[in-house]
Design an enzyme around this catalytic site. Structure first.
Site, PDB file in Angstrom:
ATOM      1  N   LYS A  53       0.846  -1.201   0.000  1.00 60.95           N
ATOM      2  CA  LYS A  53       0.000   0.000   0.000  1.00 60.95           C
ATOM      3  C   LYS A  53       0.879   1.247   0.000  1.00 60.95           C
ATOM      4  O   LYS A  53       2.084   1.160   0.279  1.00 60.95           O
ATOM      5  CB  LYS A  53      -0.918  -0.022   1.224  1.00 60.95           C
ATOM      6  CG  LYS A  53      -0.182  -0.011   2.553  1.00 60.95           C
ATOM      7  CD  LYS A  53      -1.094  -0.393   3.718  1.00 60.95           C
ATOM      8  CE  LYS A  53      -0.337  -0.414   5.030  1.00 60.95           C
ATOM      9  NZ  LYS A  53      -1.138  -1.002   6.126  1.00 60.95           N
ATOM     10  N   TYR A 272      14.085  30.215   9.418  1.00 61.49           N
ATOM     11  CA  TYR A 272      12.837  30.915   9.740  1.00 61.49           C
ATOM     12  C   TYR A 272      12.613  31.021  11.237  1.00 61.49           C
ATOM     13  O   TYR A 272      12.875  30.084  11.990  1.00 61.49           O
ATOM     14  CB  TYR A 272      11.651  30.164   9.126  1.00 61.49           C
ATOM     15  CG  TYR A 272      11.498  30.386   7.636  1.00 61.49           C
ATOM     16  CD1 TYR A 272      11.211  31.652   7.125  1.00 61.49           C
ATOM     17  CD2 TYR A 272      11.639  29.326   6.746  1.00 61.49           C
ATOM     18  CE1 TYR A 272      11.067  31.856   5.761  1.00 61.49           C
ATOM     19  CE2 TYR A 272      11.499  29.515   5.376  1.00 61.49           C
ATOM     20  CZ  TYR A 272      11.213  30.792   4.896  1.00 61.49           C
ATOM     21  OH  TYR A 272      11.078  30.983   3.555  1.00 61.49           O
TER      22      TYR A 272
HETATM   23  C1  PLP Z   1      -0.348  -1.934   6.822  1.00 62.05           C
HETATM   24  C2  PLP Z   1      -0.878  -3.244   7.226  1.00 62.05           C
HETATM   25  C3  PLP Z   1      -0.028  -4.347   7.347  1.00 62.05           C
HETATM   26  C4  PLP Z   1       1.475  -4.239   7.289  1.00 62.05           C
HETATM   27  O1  PLP Z   1       1.923  -3.733   8.528  1.00 62.05           O
HETATM   28  P1  PLP Z   1       3.478  -3.512   8.826  1.00 62.05           P
HETATM   29  O2  PLP Z   1       3.504  -3.119  10.251  1.00 62.05           O
HETATM   30  O3  PLP Z   1       3.925  -2.440   7.910  1.00 62.05           O
HETATM   31  O4  PLP Z   1       4.165  -4.794   8.560  1.00 62.05           O
HETATM   32  C5  PLP Z   1      -0.599  -5.586   7.593  1.00 62.05           C
HETATM   33  N1  PLP Z   1      -1.948  -5.708   7.728  1.00 62.05           N
HETATM   34  C6  PLP Z   1      -2.786  -4.654   7.642  1.00 62.05           C
HETATM   35  C7  PLP Z   1      -4.241  -4.859   7.829  1.00 62.05           C
HETATM   36  C8  PLP Z   1      -2.273  -3.386   7.399  1.00 62.05           C
HETATM   37  O5  PLP Z   1      -3.103  -2.330   7.344  1.00 62.05           O
END
Ligand code: PLP
Length: 391
Positions: A53, A272
């Site tokens: 993702k 800044y």
């Molecule tokens: C993002 C996600 C993962 C992966 O998690 P990590 O901690 O990055 O390994 C697995 N399962 C679900 C449902 C997620 O949303």
């Protein structure tokens, strides 16, 4: 060190030469593959999927899924339907699940792209079941049970009733899953409670493969690997065991050239809002990376942060850890390089913002966030170089 004339020798890399960009991002696909193999071996005989993702946590979904599929990964998870469509174009044969599930009316798009929704409510189950009935095909989908997050998913108490419902007969429940709340804290009692609650779901869905583990879950002493594990962060080099050494290889390296070296006299301020004041004469290096590149502004070296004794951002310059000076601007940040011998560092030299022993976990901590956010914010205007793996 002075490597701005880099050849763009890999067709997946950005077209412009590194010297025309601000930061230079190197993504090591061989390390990504090595990390996937390590997790696969650790979770075996469970299948090891990959969570890709958010553009493979900022690394680029197409090169990441192609490299992983070539290494033997068969199952991918994305958050959105649109991400699933992008992954499908890159890996035509893979199984792709969409975590955020079925928005009303999107079932035909899932069918057309050959994607599997992860159904997290009764409404979604009814909609997918009805769609499959009309289509005359038992299309696969996953069912998400919530064991503690309270974002998405059905309640475990509903598992028996759902397993017996008529809508379920219309599609193929190809996976049941849940998600850990705090798996990076191995001693947190919530892990055992979630494992137990999910056990009831597995009993109700005896014939469907089951999945519970994200990256850190894979390393829990309970080994709740079940049939399939879903690592994301650890694939990209993040430490799944924050209390101990990182078993993963770094995948991301971020460098930037020094565009100017200058001196701040005692009492002068940098950046800044004058949030950093030179104590004595300081030598500064300015580099062309800022918050518009996704580098967190919260890594700014401000008086408030100094008073709170919290670390601000840092870079590695000629092998030395050098702290930031002042606020991270949109396109620039300043580094205090006083500790680097004068003459050892020059205009155009590359400094390391992520890499060597400056890990994404540490960069996150120095910016009051987590390495996940550092990765998923990696800027679009960096010169990207993909190395390792096959094209
Ligand atoms: C993002 C996600 C993962 C992966 O998690 P990590 O901690 O990055 O390994 C697995 N399962 C679900 C449902 C997620 O949303």
């Amino acid at each position: 060190m002075n490597d701005l004339s880099l050849k763009q020798d890999d067709p997946r890399s950005t077209a412009f030469p590194a010297g025309q960009a601000g930061g230079i991002l190197t993504i090591d696909l061989a390390a990504l593959i090595a990390n996937w193999r390590l997790l696969r071996d650790r979770a075996a005989p469970a299948e090891c999927a990959a969570v890709v993702k958010a553009d493979a946590y900022g690394l680029g979904i197409a090169p990441a899924v192609r490299a992983l599929a070539k290494a033997g990964c068969r199952t991918f998870f994305v958050a959105h339907l649109s991400e699933g469509v992008a992954a499908r174009a890159a890996v035509p044969g893979a199984t792709i699940y969409v975590l955020n599930g079925l928005l009303p009316g999107t079932a035909p798009a899932y069918r057309d792209a050959g994607l599997r929704p992860i159904l997290g409510s009764l409404e979604e189950i009814v909609e997918w079941g009805g769609f499959c009935r009309n289509a005359g095909r038992r299309l696969p989908a996953a069912i998400h049970f919530d064991t503690g997050m309270n974002r998405l998913g059905l309640r475990p108490e509903e598992a028996q009733e759902i397993a017996a419902s008529a809508d379920l007969a219309d599609f193929e429940p190809a996976l049941v899953m849940s998600h850990f709340v705090s798996s990076e804290e191995p001693d947190n009692p919530i892990n055992a409670r979630q494992i137990e609650a999910f056990g009831g779901v597995r009993t109700a869905f005896a014939h469907a493969p089951a999945s519970l583990c994200n990256s850190s879950g894979i390393f829990l002493a309970e080994k709740p690997h079940l049939d399939l594990v879903r690592p994301g962060y650890a694939l990209y080099g993040g430490n799944p065991t924050p209390g101990g050494a990182n078993p993963m290889r770094p995948v991301v390296r971020l460098e930037a050239p020094i565009i100017q070296l200058r001196t701040a006299e005692d009492g002068e301020t940098v950046g800044y809002n004058a949030q950093w004041t030179a104590r004595g004469r300081r030598r500064l290096a300015t580099i062309p990376v800022g918050y518009a590149d996704g580098y967190p502004r919260a890594a700014s070296a401000t008086e408030a942060k100094r008073e709170a004794r919290r670390d601000a951002g840092a870079a590695i310059v000629r092998g030395r850890r050098c702290p930031f000076a002042g606020r991270v601007s949109m396109d620039l940040l300043a580094i205090d390089v006083t500790e680097v011998p004068e003459g050892a560092v020059g205009r155009g030299d590359l400094v390391t913002l992520i890499g060597d022993d400056l890990t994404i976990d540490e960069v996150g901590r120095r910016a009051d966030t987590i390495g996940y956010e550092v990765l998923t914010s990696l800027g679009r205007r960096y010169a990207r170089r993909y190395v390792g793996g096959e094209t």
